[in-house]
Design an enzyme around this catalytic site. Structure first.
Site, PDB file in Angstrom:
ATOM      1  N   ASP A 107       0.789  -1.099  -0.043  1.00 31.58           N
ATOM      2  CA  ASP A 107      -0.135  -0.043   0.004  1.00 31.58           C
ATOM      3  C   ASP A 107       0.865   1.308   0.060  1.00 31.58           C
ATOM      4  O   ASP A 107       1.952   1.112  -0.293  1.00 31.58           O
ATOM      5  CB  ASP A 107      -1.024   0.035   1.102  1.00 31.58           C
ATOM      6  CG  ASP A 107      -0.259  -0.153   2.487  1.00 31.58           C
ATOM      7  OD1 ASP A 107       1.061   0.150   2.563  1.00 31.58           O
ATOM      8  OD2 ASP A 107      -0.991  -0.501   3.431  1.00 31.58           O
ATOM      9  N   SER A 108       0.448   2.315   0.663  1.00 32.40           N
ATOM     10  CA  SER A 108       1.122   3.446   0.382  1.00 32.40           C
ATOM     11  C   SER A 108       2.405   3.554   1.246  1.00 32.40           C
ATOM     12  O   SER A 108       3.322   4.518   1.008  1.00 32.40           O
ATOM     13  CB  SER A 108       0.342   4.848   1.078  1.00 32.40           C
ATOM     14  OG  SER A 108      -0.104   4.626   2.195  1.00 32.40           O
ATOM     15  N   ILE A 109       2.329   2.761   2.489  1.00 33.44           N
ATOM     16  CA  ILE A 109       3.511   2.662   3.078  1.00 33.44           C
ATOM     17  C   ILE A 109       4.591   2.021   2.355  1.00 33.44           C
ATOM     18  O   ILE A 109       5.984   2.356   2.400  1.00 33.44           O
ATOM     19  CB  ILE A 109       3.516   1.794   4.450  1.00 33.44           C
ATOM     20  CG1 ILE A 109       2.367   2.249   5.307  1.00 33.44           C
ATOM     21  CG2 ILE A 109       4.613   1.342   5.325  1.00 33.44           C
ATOM     22  CD1 ILE A 109       1.940   1.427   6.373  1.00 33.44           C
TER      23      ILE A 109
END
Length: 111
Positions: free
Chosen positions: A10-12
């Site tokens: 994901d965005s991490i």
């Protein structure tokens, strides 16, 4: 052909190559020995990850098996934990369902 480390999440994961990020540190540590390949999608949850898995690791290109692979890091769960009664409810994945997509992802990559 150089070995590879795949980062998928994901965005991490997407933001892991910012200055001082964990993906950048990994790439720096293995520089000139291993290629670190990043595929991160902001806002994605484990349900949606299964829908793009074959595009991230296309079978016709050998998927992960097409090159020497040191590691595959699959990093999901932050968006799954979105609360179902908040504005991010569309990202929520119930706890009893959250393990299945991760196992499916692992089985796909393993093959």
């Amino acid at each position: 052909m150089r070995a590879k480390i795949y980062l998928f999440g994901d965005s991490i994961t997407q933001c892991s190559f910012v200055n001082g990020g964990w993906g950048a540190s990994l790439a720096n540590h293995f520089s000139r020995r291993v290629d670190v390949l990043l595929t991160g999608y902001s806002g994605i949850n484990t349900r949606w990850a299964l829908k793009v898995l074959d595009k991230v690791f296309p079978p016709e290109n050998g998927g992960v098996a097409g090159s020497p692979t040191v590691a595959v890091i699959v990093f999901f769960g932050a968006n799954d934990a979105s609360l179902p009664d908040r504005c991010s409810a569309f990202q929520h994945v119930p706890l009893d369902e959250t393990c299945f997509p991760k196992r499916s992802c692992g089985c796909y990559i393993k093959v």
